[in-house]
Write a protein that holds these residues in place. Structure first.
Motif, PDB file in Angstrom:
ATOM      1  N   ASP A  76       1.428  -1.122  -0.426  1.00  7.57           N
ATOM      2  CA  ASP A  76       0.247  -0.199   0.080  1.00  7.57           C
ATOM      3  C   ASP A  76       0.927   0.941   0.349  1.00  7.57           C
ATOM      4  O   ASP A  76       0.355   1.946   0.745  1.00  7.57           O
ATOM      5  N   HIS A  77       2.316   1.311  -0.375  1.00  7.71           N
ATOM      6  CA  HIS A  77       3.091   2.196  -0.386  1.00  7.71           C
ATOM      7  C   HIS A  77       3.032   2.780  -1.903  1.00  7.71           C
ATOM      8  O   HIS A  77       3.135   4.496  -1.975  1.00  7.71           O
ATOM      9  N   LEU A  78       2.153   2.173  -2.617  1.00  5.31           N
ATOM     10  CA  LEU A  78       1.772   3.150  -4.125  1.00  5.31           C
ATOM     11  C   LEU A  78      -0.323   2.767  -4.261  1.00  5.31           C
ATOM     12  O   LEU A  78      -0.393   1.694  -3.725  1.00  5.31           O
ATOM     13  N   LYS A  79      -1.009   3.456  -4.606  1.00  4.84           N
ATOM     14  CA  LYS A  79      -2.115   3.685  -5.302  1.00  4.84           C
ATOM     15  C   LYS A  79      -1.932   3.426  -6.256  1.00  4.84           C
ATOM     16  O   LYS A  79      -1.356   3.939  -7.526  1.00  4.84           O
ATOM     17  N   THR A  80      -3.376   3.174  -7.524  1.00  3.63           N
ATOM     18  CA  THR A  80      -3.753   3.572  -8.926  1.00  3.63           C
ATOM     19  C   THR A  80      -4.609   4.230  -9.022  1.00  3.63           C
ATOM     20  O   THR A  80      -5.529   4.725  -8.706  1.00  3.63           O
ATOM     21  N   LEU A  81      -4.711   4.615  -9.700  1.00  6.68           N
ATOM     22  CA  LEU A  81      -4.656   5.962 -10.663  1.00  6.68           C
ATOM     23  C   LEU A  81      -5.595   5.156 -11.373  1.00  6.68           C
ATOM     24  O   LEU A  81      -4.633   5.110 -12.749  1.00  6.68           O
ATOM     25  N   TYR A 231      -3.906   3.660 -16.777  1.00  2.89           N
ATOM     26  CA  TYR A 231      -3.450   3.343 -15.616  1.00  2.89           C
ATOM     27  C   TYR A 231      -2.342   4.044 -14.741  1.00  2.89           C
ATOM     28  O   TYR A 231      -1.604   4.117 -15.617  1.00  2.89           O
ATOM     29  N   LEU A 232      -1.695   4.592 -13.976  1.00  2.00           N
ATOM     30  CA  LEU A 232      -0.790   5.084 -13.342  1.00  2.00           C
ATOM     31  C   LEU A 232      -0.651   4.703 -12.039  1.00  2.00           C
ATOM     32  O   LEU A 232      -1.532   5.708 -10.925  1.00  2.00           O
ATOM     33  N   ALA A 233       0.554   4.162 -12.055  1.00  2.00           N
ATOM     34  CA  ALA A 233       1.006   4.306 -10.145  1.00  2.00           C
ATOM     35  C   ALA A 233       1.809   5.138  -9.435  1.00  2.00           C
ATOM     36  O   ALA A 233       2.927   5.701 -10.199  1.00  2.00           O
ATOM     37  N   VAL A 234       1.686   6.014  -8.151  1.00  4.82           N
ATOM     38  CA  VAL A 234       1.679   7.033  -7.686  1.00  4.82           C
ATOM     39  C   VAL A 234       2.269   6.437  -5.941  1.00  4.82           C
ATOM     40  O   VAL A 234       1.644   5.356  -5.692  1.00  4.82           O
ATOM     41  N   PRO A 235       3.212   7.045  -5.693  1.00  8.59           N
ATOM     42  CA  PRO A 235       3.126   6.455  -4.348  1.00  8.59           C
ATOM     43  C   PRO A 235       2.117   7.439  -3.901  1.00  8.59           C
ATOM     44  O   PRO A 235       0.933   7.844  -3.904  1.00  8.59           O
ATOM     45  N   SER A 236       1.070   6.255  -2.961  1.00  4.00           N
ATOM     46  CA  SER A 236       0.023   6.782  -1.935  1.00  4.00           C
ATOM     47  C   SER A 236      -0.333   8.421  -0.888  1.00  4.00           C
ATOM     48  O   SER A 236      -0.857   8.384  -0.591  1.00  4.00           O
ATOM     49  N   THR A 237       1.102   8.656  -0.850  1.00  5.80           N
ATOM     50  CA  THR A 237       1.299   9.805  -0.265  1.00  5.80           C
ATOM     51  C   THR A 237       1.271  11.694  -1.338  1.00  5.80           C
ATOM     52  O   THR A 237       0.907  12.351  -0.654  1.00  5.80           O
ATOM     53  N   VAL A 238       1.184  10.606  -2.009  1.00  5.82           N
ATOM     54  CA  VAL A 238       0.791  12.387  -3.466  1.00  5.82           C
ATOM     55  C   VAL A 238      -0.509  12.503  -3.385  1.00  5.82           C
ATOM     56  O   VAL A 238      -1.105  11.717  -3.269  1.00  5.82           O
TER      57      VAL A 238
END
Length: 242
Positions: A76-81, A231-238
């Protein structure tokens, strides 16, 4: 009587949803935490859909957005938009420069060439790639013939590389990556120096944002009507994509 109308409307909606083709971005029964789908609002002068400067007003594509965060704490350090874009069928003779086609990952905007060419250069610099025009994926940075401000933009525009993948079940592959293990977008990407790919229905591409070292995917769900998932994977904090 009003109650009957509501029940009937709901029943028709369920039938329509159940009859839709398989989508990697599913509307129901996801195990991941999500923020829900957010369809695009009607077009405005600032939306990039219509009207185009000096051109005709065209119907807007429907853009459905969703964010997935894995429930497993290991990932869960990454999330997907995700964005699902559904274009209307445009009449013959429609000016291709007025069809929304250039996508911006930071805000999910989809703009036409005419719209971008009528705006300050900074608007074009924020865009990432072409989706609809000529059935080809191409980064904005190299759209010199179509985008006035892309030529000579240098390091002000993101470099995006694409590679085609051949999974047996693209929808299942993308669902797993988006909802469970977003780092798979990087694992599935393969560096190459191929020409911007021309696509057809069913194709799956992974991409890399070179400058920011971010990874994602594009799935061609349908050609007629044109439906594409991004789809784009980004850090969950952004709080924004890029």
């Amino acid at each position: 009587m009003q109650h009957v109308k509501v029940v009937t409307a709901l029943a028709l909606l369920l039938i329509a949803v159940c009859g839709c083709e398989e989508s990697a971005i599913e509307r129901q029964s996801l195990t991941a935490r999500t923020d829900g789908f957010v369809p695009n609002h009607p077009p405005t002068n600032d939306g990039g859909y219509a009207p185009n400067p000096g051109g005709q007003s065209l119907p807007s594509p429907t853009i459905t957005k969703q964010t997935f965060i894995p429930t497993d704490s290991r990932y869960d350090h990454l999330k997907t938009l995700t964005w699902r874009i559904e274009w209307p069928e445009y009449p013959a003779g429609t000016d291709p420069n007025q069809i929304p086609t250039v996508f911006t990952l930071s805000n999910g905007a989809l703009n036409s060439f005419d719209y971008l060419n009528g705006r300050p250069a900074s608007t074009t610099y924020k865009t990432h790639f072409n989706l609809y025009h000529n059935a080809k994926l191409e980064m904005s940075r190299t759209l010199w013939s179509e985008l006035t401000h892309s030529f000579g933009s240098g390091n002000q525009m993101e470099v995006v590389w694409f590679n085609q993948s051949y999974f047996y079940n693209p929808a299942k592959t993308l669902k797993e990556a988006a909802t469970e293990r977003p780092q798979l977008f990087e694992s599935y990407y393969v560096d190459n120096s191929q020409e911007p790919p021309v696509y057809q229905q069913g194709d799956l591409f992974f991409f890399k944002l070179k400058n920011q070292n971010l990874y994602g995917a594009i799935r061609i769900v349908s050609m007629t009507p044109r439906i594409i998932e991004v789809y784009l994977a980004v850090p969950s904090t952004v709080t924004t994509a890029v």
